[in-house]
Design a protein around this motif. Structure first.
Motif, PDB file in Angstrom:
ATOM      1  N   MET A  42       0.872  -1.190   0.000  1.00 33.66           N
ATOM      2  CA  MET A  42       0.000   0.000   0.000  1.00 33.66           C
ATOM      3  C   MET A  42       0.905   1.235   0.000  1.00 33.66           C
ATOM      4  SD  MET A  42      -3.216  -1.125   0.521  1.00 33.66           S
ATOM      5  CE  MET A  42      -4.099   0.262   1.204  1.00 33.66           C
ATOM      6  N   TYR A  43       0.630   2.186  -0.885  1.00 30.60           N
ATOM      7  CA  TYR A  43       1.478   3.384  -0.908  1.00 30.60           C
ATOM      8  C   TYR A  43       1.328   4.182   0.394  1.00 30.60           C
ATOM      9  CZ  TYR A  43       4.422   6.984  -2.836  1.00 30.60           C
ATOM     10  OH  TYR A  43       5.472   7.850  -3.040  1.00 30.60           O
ATOM     11  N   ARG A  44       0.164   4.052   1.029  1.00 29.00           N
ATOM     12  CA  ARG A  44      -0.044   4.692   2.328  1.00 29.00           C
ATOM     13  C   ARG A  44       0.991   4.188   3.345  1.00 29.00           C
ATOM     14  NH1 ARG A  44      -3.045   4.129   7.163  1.00 29.00           N
ATOM     15  NH2 ARG A  44      -4.373   5.926   7.608  1.00 29.00           N
ATOM     16  N   ASP A  45       1.307   2.904   3.292  1.00 27.57           N
ATOM     17  CA  ASP A  45       2.305   2.347   4.213  1.00 27.57           C
ATOM     18  C   ASP A  45       3.710   2.856   3.888  1.00 27.57           C
ATOM     19  OD1 ASP A  45       0.333   1.023   5.578  1.00 27.57           O
ATOM     20  OD2 ASP A  45       0.590  -0.867   4.484  1.00 27.57           O
ATOM     21  N   VAL A  46       3.959   3.084   2.617  1.00 29.18           N
ATOM     22  CA  VAL A  46       5.268   3.639   2.231  1.00 29.18           C
ATOM     23  C   VAL A  46       5.365   5.083   2.744  1.00 29.18           C
ATOM     24  CG1 VAL A  46       6.904   4.001   0.345  1.00 29.18           C
ATOM     25  CG2 VAL A  46       5.228   2.148   0.176  1.00 29.18           C
ATOM     26  N   HIS A  47       4.258   5.813   2.630  1.00 28.37           N
ATOM     27  CA  HIS A  47       4.208   7.182   3.174  1.00 28.37           C
ATOM     28  C   HIS A  47       4.512   7.153   4.680  1.00 28.37           C
ATOM     29  CE1 HIS A  47       2.607  11.284   3.954  1.00 28.37           C
ATOM     30  NE2 HIS A  47       2.154  10.730   5.061  1.00 28.37           N
ATOM     31  N   GLY A  99      -6.105   7.705  -6.684  1.00 25.16           N
ATOM     32  CA  GLY A  99      -5.156   7.306  -5.639  1.00 25.16           C
ATOM     33  C   GLY A  99      -5.740   6.416  -4.550  1.00 25.16           C
ATOM     34  N   TYR A 100      -7.070   6.287  -4.538  1.00 24.82           N
ATOM     35  CA  TYR A 100      -7.740   5.513  -3.479  1.00 24.82           C
ATOM     36  C   TYR A 100      -8.678   4.495  -4.128  1.00 24.82           C
ATOM     37  CZ  TYR A 100      -5.909   8.890  -0.107  1.00 24.82           C
ATOM     38  OH  TYR A 100      -5.065   9.644   0.672  1.00 24.82           O
ATOM     39  N   ASP A 101      -9.026   3.467  -3.395  1.00 23.81           N
ATOM     40  CA  ASP A 101     -10.041   2.528  -3.885  1.00 23.81           C
ATOM     41  C   ASP A 101     -10.836   2.004  -2.688  1.00 23.81           C
ATOM     42  OD1 ASP A 101      -8.416   0.662  -2.672  1.00 23.81           O
ATOM     43  OD2 ASP A 101      -7.593  -0.134  -4.541  1.00 23.81           O
ATOM     44  N   GLU A 102     -11.593   0.930  -2.877  1.00 28.67           N
ATOM     45  CA  GLU A 102     -12.481   0.470  -1.794  1.00 28.67           C
ATOM     46  C   GLU A 102     -11.687  -0.060  -0.589  1.00 28.67           C
ATOM     47  OE1 GLU A 102     -12.351  -0.655  -4.865  1.00 28.67           O
ATOM     48  OE2 GLU A 102     -11.496  -2.658  -4.605  1.00 28.67           O
ATOM     49  N   ARG A 139      -1.993  11.896  -1.979  1.00 27.85           N
ATOM     50  CA  ARG A 139      -2.778  11.788  -3.217  1.00 27.85           C
ATOM     51  C   ARG A 139      -2.879  10.353  -3.702  1.00 27.85           C
ATOM     52  NH1 ARG A 139      -1.084  17.528  -5.068  1.00 27.85           N
ATOM     53  NH2 ARG A 139      -2.507  17.362  -6.799  1.00 27.85           N
ATOM     54  N   LEU A 140      -1.931   9.511  -3.265  1.00 26.09           N
ATOM     55  CA  LEU A 140      -1.917   8.104  -3.681  1.00 26.09           C
ATOM     56  C   LEU A 140      -1.767   7.262  -2.422  1.00 26.09           C
ATOM     57  CD1 LEU A 140      -1.566   5.752  -5.731  1.00 26.09           C
ATOM     58  CD2 LEU A 140       0.861   6.339  -5.845  1.00 26.09           C
ATOM     59  N   ALA A 141      -2.698   6.359  -2.193  1.00 28.84           N
ATOM     60  CA  ALA A 141      -2.655   5.539  -0.973  1.00 28.84           C
ATOM     61  C   ALA A 141      -2.805   4.057  -1.287  1.00 28.84           C
ATOM     62  CB  ALA A 141      -3.767   5.981  -0.025  1.00 28.84           C
ATOM     63  N   LYS A 142      -3.364   3.743  -2.444  1.00 27.06           N
ATOM     64  CA  LYS A 142      -3.772   2.360  -2.708  1.00 27.06           C
ATOM     65  C   LYS A 142      -2.582   1.422  -3.000  1.00 27.06           C
ATOM     66  CE  LYS A 142      -4.822   3.099  -7.613  1.00 27.06           C
ATOM     67  NZ  LYS A 142      -5.897   3.336  -8.581  1.00 27.06           N
TER      68      LYS A 142
END
Ligand code: GLY
Ligand code: MN
Ligand code: MN
Length: 279
Positions: free
Chosen positions: A114-119, A177-180, A194-197
């Motif tokens: 998940m890009y959120r985890d990279v953030h 950048g997001y999904d379900e 802007r990108l988390a998925k």
């Protein structure tokens, strides 16, 4: 564009001299710049499109710029270098934190993450580094969870790219950048990601952590006693005027990992200083 900026920048020169020169390079080699050049010694002002400062000895210059190819594919790269060609000790300490956050975040890129985890990984490296230099304190896992690091890193780690610098975001940032599987946070800082998925092979994205000392934000948070348990305000105040540091590269997610796009541009302290000092 980035190498020319490093070589040409010197104390006493106006920012527009450099921003105009590099924009000319983009026009000569392709379809021009992929977004208005961000080039400023006031790097703590995000998306600062003014180029009117006379650069001074001791300033750091943020150069966030990229060219667009004839097919309209966009690049978006940032380097932050010393106007006088040599980082001060204080600048070097903060630079090394941003560099570690950027390189470790790039290293983590692969399909399925998940890009959120990279953030959040980058945020944690920034928080740990800031604790080491005395600007944060306490439990950094908790500080990042609560968003205290966002005083210094108030934006997202990156975004998708392609035929536009923020590819297809006009269609709807959340649709891209997001999904379900992942909801946008409402926490200051994380909310601007802007990108988390989850990443997939073929995605092209930026990795662009930064550390900024934003005078109004520091004063506002200090007055509100915000995160006093995590932020060492008496030391942070000494960094007002420091500016900001961001490092950004463009990455392709591959089947088994990632590939940094483009020819390497100096990024380590040594390589940047060498380039700044060369003719
Ligand atoms: N250059 C704009 C951005 O980094 O998103
Ligand atoms: Mn950029
Ligand atoms: Mn970017």
């Amino acid at each position: 564009m980035h190498i020319t900026a490093m070589k040409k920048t010197a104390p006493g020169i106006i920012e527009s001299d450099i921003s105009g020169t590099i924009e000319g390079i983009a026009l000569c080699g392709g379809a021009g710049v992929s977004f208005p050049v961000i080039l400023s010694v006031r790097g703590e002002i995000l998306h600062n499109h003014s180029h009117s400062n006379i650069m001074q000895d001791g300033d750091l210059l943020v150069n966030d710029s990229g060219a667009e190819s004839m097919m309209h594919y966009a690049a978006d790269i940032t380097r932050t270098f010393p106007v006088n060609g040599k980082y001060s000790l204080k600048q070097k300490e903060v630079y090394e934190i941003v560099l570690k956050a950027q390189m470790d975040a790039i290293e983590a890129l692969k399909p399925g993450i998940m890009y959120r985890d990279v953030h959040l990984l980058a945020a944690r490296i920034i928080a740990d580094g800031l604790k080491e230099v005395g600007l944060m304190k306490g439990d950094m896992e908790e500080a990042v969870l609560q968003g205290a690091h966002a005083l210094f890193f108030p934006h997202g780690l990156g975004h998708m790219m392609g035929l536009d610098v923020h590819d297809m975001e006009n269609y709807g940032e959340d649709l891209i950048g997001y999904d379900e599987t992942v909801q946008r946070s409402d926490q200051f800082g994380l909310a601007y990601l802007r990108l988390a998925k989850k990443l997939e092979p073929g995605f092209v994205l930026t990795v662009e952590p930064g550390i900024y000392f934003i005078p109004d934000l520091i004063n506002q948070w200090k007055k509100a006693k915000k995160f006093e348990n995590f932020i060492e305000y008496k030391n942070v105040e000494k960094y007002i005027g420091f500016g900001g540091i961001r490092i950004e590269d463009d990455i392709l997610v591959t089947e088994d990992g990632h590939r940094v796009l483009g020819r390497p541009i100096p990024k380590t302290v040594h390589d940047v200083e060498t380039m700044c000092q060369s003719l």
